[in-house]
Design a protein around this motif. Structure first.
Motif, short mmCIF file in Angstrom:
data_model
loop_
_atom_site.label_atom_id
_atom_site.label_comp_id
_atom_site.label_asym_id
_atom_site.label_seq_id
_atom_site.Cartn_x
_atom_site.Cartn_y
_atom_site.Cartn_z
N PRO A 63 0.84 -1.20 0.00
CA PRO A 63 0.00 0.00 0.00
C PRO A 63 0.88 1.25 0.00
CG PRO A 63 -0.67 -1.55 1.72
CD PRO A 63 0.64 -2.03 1.20
N ALA A 64 0.36 2.30 -0.62
CA ALA A 64 1.18 3.51 -0.74
C ALA A 64 0.33 4.76 -0.59
CB ALA A 64 1.90 3.53 -2.08
N VAL A 65 0.99 5.85 -0.21
CA VAL A 65 0.40 7.17 -0.15
C VAL A 65 1.37 8.13 -0.84
CG1 VAL A 65 -0.34 9.08 1.33
CG2 VAL A 65 -0.86 6.71 1.98
N ASN A 66 0.86 8.86 -1.81
CA ASN A 66 1.69 9.80 -2.57
C ASN A 66 2.91 9.11 -3.18
OD1 ASN A 66 -0.04 11.97 -1.99
ND2 ASN A 66 1.02 12.37 -0.05
N GLY A 67 2.69 7.89 -3.66
CA GLY A 67 3.76 7.17 -4.34
C GLY A 67 4.78 6.52 -3.45
N LYS A 68 4.59 6.56 -2.14
CA LYS A 68 5.55 5.98 -1.21
C LYS A 68 4.88 4.90 -0.38
CE LYS A 68 8.71 7.14 2.58
NZ LYS A 68 9.22 8.22 3.47
N ALA A 69 5.55 3.76 -0.26
CA ALA A 69 5.00 2.65 0.51
C ALA A 69 4.83 3.06 1.97
CB ALA A 69 5.92 1.44 0.43
N VAL A 70 3.70 2.67 2.57
CA VAL A 70 3.45 3.01 3.97
C VAL A 70 4.24 2.07 4.87
CG1 VAL A 70 1.14 3.84 3.40
CG2 VAL A 70 1.43 1.48 4.14
N ASP A 71 4.49 2.52 6.10
CA ASP A 71 5.25 1.72 7.05
C ASP A 71 4.37 0.80 7.90
OD1 ASP A 71 7.68 2.86 6.26
OD2 ASP A 71 7.43 4.56 7.62
N THR A 72 3.07 1.01 7.84
CA THR A 72 2.16 0.19 8.64
C THR A 72 2.31 -1.29 8.26
OG1 THR A 72 0.59 2.02 8.67
CG2 THR A 72 -0.24 -0.16 9.33
N PRO A 73 2.51 -2.19 9.21
CA PRO A 73 2.63 -3.61 8.88
C PRO A 73 1.26 -4.22 8.54
CG PRO A 73 2.86 -3.28 11.25
CD PRO A 73 2.80 -1.92 10.64
N TYR A 74 1.25 -5.08 7.53
CA TYR A 74 0.04 -5.76 7.09
C TYR A 74 0.34 -7.24 6.84
CZ TYR A 74 -2.30 -1.26 6.49
OH TYR A 74 -2.86 -0.03 6.70
N PRO A 75 -0.70 -8.07 6.81
CA PRO A 75 -0.48 -9.47 6.44
C PRO A 75 0.07 -9.57 5.02
CG PRO A 75 -2.66 -9.18 7.41
CD PRO A 75 -2.11 -7.80 7.16
N VAL A 76 0.78 -10.65 4.75
CA VAL A 76 1.41 -10.85 3.44
C VAL A 76 0.75 -12.03 2.72
CG1 VAL A 76 3.56 -11.32 2.22
CG2 VAL A 76 3.60 -9.98 4.34
N LEU A 77 0.44 -11.81 1.44
CA LEU A 77 -0.05 -12.87 0.56
C LEU A 77 1.00 -13.09 -0.51
CD1 LEU A 77 -3.67 -11.47 -0.02
CD2 LEU A 77 -2.90 -13.00 1.81
N TRP A 78 1.33 -14.35 -0.79
CA TRP A 78 2.35 -14.54 -1.83
C TRP A 78 2.07 -15.78 -2.67
CZ3 TRP A 78 6.54 -18.05 -2.63
CH2 TRP A 78 6.73 -19.01 -1.64
N GLN A 79 2.62 -15.74 -3.90
CA GLN A 79 2.47 -16.81 -4.87
C GLN A 79 3.84 -17.28 -5.34
OE1 GLN A 79 0.27 -17.60 -9.18
NE2 GLN A 79 0.97 -15.55 -8.71
N GLN A 86 9.58 -9.33 8.05
CA GLN A 86 9.84 -7.98 7.56
C GLN A 86 9.07 -6.94 8.38
OE1 GLN A 86 12.40 -7.67 5.32
NE2 GLN A 86 12.34 -9.84 5.93
N PRO A 87 9.62 -5.72 8.50
CA PRO A 87 8.94 -4.69 9.31
C PRO A 87 7.59 -4.29 8.76
CG PRO A 87 10.82 -3.77 8.09
CD PRO A 87 10.92 -5.25 7.97
N TRP A 88 7.34 -4.51 7.47
CA TRP A 88 6.04 -4.16 6.88
C TRP A 88 5.05 -5.32 6.95
CZ3 TRP A 88 6.68 -7.79 3.21
CH2 TRP A 88 7.92 -7.91 2.58
N SER A 89 5.41 -6.38 7.69
CA SER A 89 4.56 -7.56 7.81
C SER A 89 4.07 -7.73 9.24
CB SER A 89 5.35 -8.82 7.40
OG SER A 89 4.66 -10.00 7.74
N THR A 90 2.83 -8.19 9.39
CA THR A 90 2.31 -8.50 10.74
C THR A 90 2.80 -9.84 11.24
OG1 THR A 90 0.33 -9.56 9.82
CG2 THR A 90 0.19 -7.19 10.29
N GLY A 91 3.47 -10.61 10.37
CA GLY A 91 3.92 -11.94 10.75
C GLY A 91 2.97 -13.04 10.34
#
Length: 598
Positions: free
Chosen positions: A76-92, A158-163
């Motif tokens: 997620p981003a605001v004004n073109g910059k990724a936010v620092d708030t950690p979120y769950p990660v989905l991956w393929q 990662q710091p941007w992940s909730t784990g």
């Protein structure tokens, strides 16, 4: 999150699910419960769109043995910059991130859109594929599973992940998603996967026959150079180096062709790879992981039985399953992304949206009126399903083998066999598609027609064929197709089954195989057929849910060749179907009367 088409398709489920999906309380949901909708294909009011932007960064992730894997990270981003708030990660675990033309209509392709709802979405090219370095030893081998463990745990840290991490995929990436769970990474909480194989042998050599429309992802050196480079490799120097390493990949078609039996050893990979590459081999590990699983598939996909078998073998895992009127990994008229969203919201964010209180099976009845097409059930096959046996009558009604019958009468005490000379299959000009009239094998086989139906009749479940044959080819492949024949004579293929006569021996399956005939297909089980020796073949046709309209009839077509066949049939061989008191050939159909139907 839904589409007008999906809302129309699923309108009849709204009343059914209203009570089941209305949560008592959800901290993340708005206070106005009337604004909340959570049912298959529709999801709103529980997970607001938090961002209007997202940004993608690509890097190389280094595995424990030093191989570099290309990784896209969408945040997620605001004004073109990724936010620092950690979120769950989905991956393929992909083979070519951003390049998946066969999945352009699927939730897999759309998954990065969930970044705007507070997720980090990651695509990782498997070693030996895409822009990653290394070589592919097998196809979903233990090295890939080990890589997946490392990626999962790295993403969680990662710091941007909730784990909390979820995995998704369809087709080869659906297989890869299940293999992540076989290593039981602690951070893995949920899997959303479709059109995969539980047993690689049954998925790729169903019935012991190498006849699949796909044999795995293979790309040339020049095709590999079209993959997107990672950031900082604008000169494509690293991409070219990675593509050079791919030259040593194991050729998949040769791998499959060299393993005709379930226990075949492959010198190409140094293992009995049908077992090594099957998620089902590691059933106990997936069960111990307790990971939540959402299986999806289509009634026009070769792997739909595999999804049902996977579901049946993980009773201790939280599970859901959906089968729609779809081809392989394509759902253009259904908001499958909304399904993934509400499933991941529940398991990765703790949103009480009722997704797991619904009946576990959601399926579409092909040909049913829209208001009744989508159904839900607590069991499979659904309640109200009963077997109905039909005898194959080999006495031609008009003196031709193209004019045979299905009857509810007992077989005649004596009856001549119906004989077919095997020829090349009718080709599918645009690739295998059971919906395409050009792919129908009707004119290439023995046709057994049932009577015109007096009323609409639903078949939901697994057709079974008990077939007596004589063959002149000791390794003859036998194919059976169930068709829906309209009053004007036009026919549509509904489902199919197949079995190599030399692998006809029946055994008790080592896992839940839905009560269907199971062929162990070990090398020691092979029994080539002597000329003119009657042999009994028992096999299932792929599951279906199809409404045959009044005035229509069902037709069974038996042939000795198929357009998907990778090892051509012996032209000129003779295949005879027998059906008399000593050799009773029967087709058993799953006739379903839905609850509330008079």
């Amino acid at each position: 999150m839904s589409t007008p088409a999906s809302r129309a398709l699923l309108a009849p489920l709204a009343a059914l699910l209203l009570a089941a999906t209305a949560p008592a309380h959800s901290q993340t949901a708005p206070t106005d419960s009337a604004a909340r909708v959570s049912r298959p294909g529709e999801y709103s009011g529980y997970s607001p769109r938090l961002y209007t932007e997202s940004v993608r960064q690509s890097i190389y992730f280094r595995t424990r043995d030093g191989v570099r894997l290309a990784m896209d990270i969408t945040r997620p981003a605001v004004n073109g910059k990724a936010v620092d708030t950690p979120y769950p990660v989905l991956w393929q675990h992909a083979v070519a991130r951003r390049i998946a033309p066969d999945q352009r209509f699927s939730a897999v392709r759309q998954m990065p859109e969930l970044a705007q709802y507070g997720y980090v979405v990651v695509e990782v090219d498997r070693r030996g594929a895409g822009s990653s370095f290394g070589t592919r030893r097998g196809y979903h081998d233990r090295t890939e599973a080990r890589d997946a463990y490392d990626v999962t745990e790295w993403l969680a840290a990662q710091p941007w992940s909730t784990g909390k991490v979820g995995v998704y995929g369809c087709s080869n990436t659906g297989d890869a998603a299940l293999h992540v769970a076989t290593r039981m990474p602690p951070a893995l909480k949920a899997i959303f996967a479709g059109c995969f194989s539980w047993s690689k042998y049954d998925g790729f050599l169903r019935g012991g026959i190498f006849a699949n429309w796909g044999a795995g992802v293979e790309r040339t050196f020049d095709e590999d150079l079209k993959n997107p480079p990672v950031d900082g490799d604008e000169s494509r120097t690293l991409l070219r180096q990675a593509a050079e390493e791919h030259r040593d990949n194991t050729p998949l078609a040769a791998l499959w062709r060299g393993m005709p039996y379930r226990d075949s050893w492959s010198d190409l990979v140094g293992s009995r790879f049908w077992l090594e590459g099957s998620a089902g081999t590691y059933r106990d590990a997936i069960a111990r992981s307790k990971v939540a699983l959402y299986v999806f598939g289509g009634w026009y996909d070769d792997f739909r039985r595999e999804g049902l078998v996977a579901y049946a073998n993980l009773p201790g895992n939280p599970r859901k399953l959906m089968i729609g009127p779809w081809l392989h990994c394509r759902n253009p008229d259904f908001a499958l992304l909304a399904e993934a969203h509400r499933f991941f919201d529940h398991w990765l964010k703790g949103v009480d949206n009722g997704v797991m209180r619904e009946p576990p099976y959601t399926y579409h009845v092909v040909n049913a009126v829209p208001a009744q097409a989508w159904r839900q059930s607590a069991v499979w096959p659904p309640a109200g399903t009963r077997p109905q046996a039909w005898t194959l009558d080999t006495r031609a009604r008009a003196g031709a083998v193209s004019d045979l019958a299905l009857t509810t009468q007992a077989p005649a005490r004596q009856a001549p066999g119906a004989t077919l000379t095997v020829t090349a299959p009718i080709a599918c000009p645009a690739g295998w598609n059971p919906q395409a009239p050009a792919c129908a094998q009707t004119a290439n086989g023995l046709r057994f027609d049932g009577p015109a139906l007096a009323r609409d009749t639903e078949l939901t479940g697994h057709p079974l064929l008990d077939l007596w044959v004589r063959v002149t080819d000791p390794e003859q492949n036998v194919y059976a197709y169930l068709e829906d024949v309209a009053p004007d004579g036009t026919s549509t293929q509904v489902t199919d089954g197949r079995l190599k006569v030399s692998l006809r021996a029946m055994h008790k399956p080592p896992y839940d195989f839905l009560g269907l005939p199971w062929h162990r297909s070990l090398e020691s089980d092979a029994q080539p057929v002597l000329d003119d020796q009657p042999v009994r073949l028992q096999f299932d046709l792929l599951p279906l849910s199809h409404l045959f309209k009044a005035g229509h009839r069902w037709r069974l077509v038996v042939t000795g060749s198929d357009p998907r066949e990778r090892q051509p049939a012996t032209a000129g061989a003779r295949l005879s179907v027998l059906s008399d008191a000593a050799h009773p050939s029967r087709l058993t159909l799953p006739v379903t009367t839905p609850a509330g139907t008079p």
